[in-house]
Scaffold this motif. Structure first.
Motif, PDB file in Angstrom:
ATOM      1  N   PRO A 136       0.826  -1.214   0.000  1.00 27.17           N
ATOM      2  CA  PRO A 136       0.000   0.000   0.000  1.00 27.17           C
ATOM      3  C   PRO A 136       0.858   1.261   0.000  1.00 27.17           C
ATOM      4  O   PRO A 136       1.887   1.340   0.687  1.00 27.17           O
ATOM      5  CB  PRO A 136      -0.800  -0.120   1.303  1.00 27.17           C
ATOM      6  N   PRO A 152      -5.732  -6.140  -5.884  1.00 28.41           N
ATOM      7  CA  PRO A 152      -6.940  -6.184  -5.055  1.00 28.41           C
ATOM      8  C   PRO A 152      -7.645  -4.835  -5.008  1.00 28.41           C
ATOM      9  O   PRO A 152      -7.002  -3.779  -5.058  1.00 28.41           O
ATOM     10  CB  PRO A 152      -6.415  -6.594  -3.681  1.00 28.41           C
ATOM     11  N   SER A 153      -8.952  -4.883  -4.887  1.00 31.89           N
ATOM     12  CA  SER A 153      -9.752  -3.652  -4.921  1.00 31.89           C
ATOM     13  C   SER A 153      -9.481  -2.746  -3.729  1.00 31.89           C
ATOM     14  O   SER A 153      -9.792  -1.556  -3.754  1.00 31.89           O
ATOM     15  CB  SER A 153     -11.239  -3.997  -4.979  1.00 31.89           C
ATOM     16  N   THR A 154      -8.877  -3.301  -2.676  1.00 30.62           N
ATOM     17  CA  THR A 154      -8.572  -2.502  -1.490  1.00 30.62           C
ATOM     18  C   THR A 154      -7.213  -1.808  -1.560  1.00 30.62           C
ATOM     19  O   THR A 154      -6.903  -0.964  -0.710  1.00 30.62           O
ATOM     20  CB  THR A 154      -8.595  -3.408  -0.245  1.00 30.62           C
ATOM     21  N   LEU A 155      -6.402  -2.171  -2.551  1.00 28.45           N
ATOM     22  CA  LEU A 155      -5.042  -1.625  -2.635  1.00 28.45           C
ATOM     23  C   LEU A 155      -5.061  -0.140  -2.985  1.00 28.45           C
ATOM     24  O   LEU A 155      -5.677   0.268  -3.967  1.00 28.45           O
ATOM     25  CB  LEU A 155      -4.238  -2.382  -3.690  1.00 28.45           C
ATOM     26  N   GLN A 156      -4.356   0.647  -2.199  1.00 30.82           N
ATOM     27  CA  GLN A 156      -4.151   2.062  -2.491  1.00 30.82           C
ATOM     28  C   GLN A 156      -2.705   2.249  -2.943  1.00 30.82           C
ATOM     29  O   GLN A 156      -1.778   1.996  -2.181  1.00 30.82           O
ATOM     30  CB  GLN A 156      -4.440   2.923  -1.261  1.00 30.82           C
ATOM     31  N   HIS A 177     -10.692   0.676 -11.044  1.00 29.42           N
ATOM     32  CA  HIS A 177     -10.147   0.373  -9.724  1.00 29.42           C
ATOM     33  C   HIS A 177     -10.404   1.557  -8.788  1.00 29.42           C
ATOM     34  O   HIS A 177     -10.035   2.691  -9.093  1.00 29.42           O
ATOM     35  CB  HIS A 177      -8.657   0.079  -9.813  1.00 29.42           C
ATOM     36  N   PRO A 178     -10.987   1.332  -7.616  1.00 28.20           N
ATOM     37  CA  PRO A 178     -11.413   2.447  -6.768  1.00 28.20           C
ATOM     38  C   PRO A 178     -10.285   3.225  -6.102  1.00 28.20           C
ATOM     39  O   PRO A 178     -10.470   4.400  -5.749  1.00 28.20           O
ATOM     40  CB  PRO A 178     -12.295   1.763  -5.712  1.00 28.20           C
ATOM     41  N   HIS A 179      -9.099   2.609  -5.914  1.00 27.96           N
ATOM     42  CA  HIS A 179      -8.065   3.266  -5.108  1.00 27.96           C
ATOM     43  C   HIS A 179      -6.711   3.384  -5.809  1.00 27.96           C
ATOM     44  O   HIS A 179      -5.735   3.775  -5.172  1.00 27.96           O
ATOM     45  CB  HIS A 179      -7.875   2.504  -3.797  1.00 27.96           C
TER      46      HIS A 179
END
Length: 251
Positions: A90, A110-114, A131-133
């Motif tokens: 991250p 992963p979709s949570t990765l910033q 990708h959101p982040h």
């Protein structure tokens, strides 16, 4: 020995030994080195080997265009991409090279990765749109349609302003002495420039790329700190690379 038989014997020796030396071949076949060099030139023109000083190495089969490469070693590329994705932390600034394995890597994030992804591949940029982040930095330049990446002076200038944590490099050849290589001169310059702007270089290499070479050198093989390979890649291929201090990461 007929020329056709001699060429078959040369290719057999190349497959067995991983390289051939012109002088040794001339002595073995009882012909002049000029004759062997002619054989090697003709085999190289057919894409069957890569000539180097004094002999030849296996030619990388990964020279097809982007669309064709999407159909090659798809299972292996997905496995390599999954393993490579585990290396991204991250908050990192990550350079993703062009190529079909790198596109698979983008899919595996992963979709949570910033993180921030820098790329000269429009295909990767489009893959990460949803990708959101992930912040995406797309390097501009002339589009090299064969590989669907940007190249040229504009790209080189932009790359010079990047400082990344890790660069995931795609290649067509990985060889302990011939180094990291690719099939296009401008792509080689771009990859070299990207490697110079990253603290760590991770090479993504399916089995057919190991111990083979292409026409244009990117860097010495030790420019890579890690090479991600398929689990089934023979130890005989990776051992010379590991001996140079490179981490071999299997899927």
């Amino acid at each position: 020995m007929l020329t056709t038989h001699r060429k078959k014997a040369i290719l057999a020796a190349l497959k067995r030994d991983g390289q051939v030396i012109a002088k040794a071949l001339s002595e073995s076949f009882g012909v002049s080195e000029d004759t062997i060099r002619r054989d090697l030139r003709e085999l190289a023109s057919d894409g069957l080997l890569q000539r180097v000083h004094g002999g030849a190495l296996p030619s990388s089969p990964a020279a097809a265009d982007f669309v064709q490469r999407q159909q090659i070693s798809t299972v292996a590329k997905s496995a390599i991409a999954r393993k490579a994705a585990e290396l991204i932390l991250p908050g990192q600034v990550v350079i993703l090279d062009g190529g079909t394995t790198s596109v698979q890597l983008a899919k595996q994030l992963p979709s949570t990765l910033q993180a921030t992804v820098v790329t000269h591949s429009p295909s990767i940029a489009v893959e990460l749109v949803g990708h959101p982040h992930i912040e995406v930095v797309l390097i501009g330049g002339r589009l090299f349609k064969h590989s669907v990446v940007t190249v040229g002076a504009v790209a080189i200038e932009a790359i010079g302003h990047i400082r990344a944590d890790v660069y995931f490099m795609g290649v067509t050849g990985v060889h302990p002495t011939a180094g990291l290589s690719t099939g296009d001169l401008e792509e080689a310059y771009i990859k070299r420039a990207l490697a110079a702007r990253a603290a760590e270089v991770v090479v993504l290499a399916s089995a057919e790329k190991i111990n083979s070479a292409s026409a244009y050198v990117i860097a010495e093989v030790t420019a890579a700190s890690t090479i991600v390979v398929e689990r089934e890649t023979p130890e005989a291929l990776t051992a010379p690379l590991a001996a140079l201090g490179i981490t071999i990461l299997r899927t």
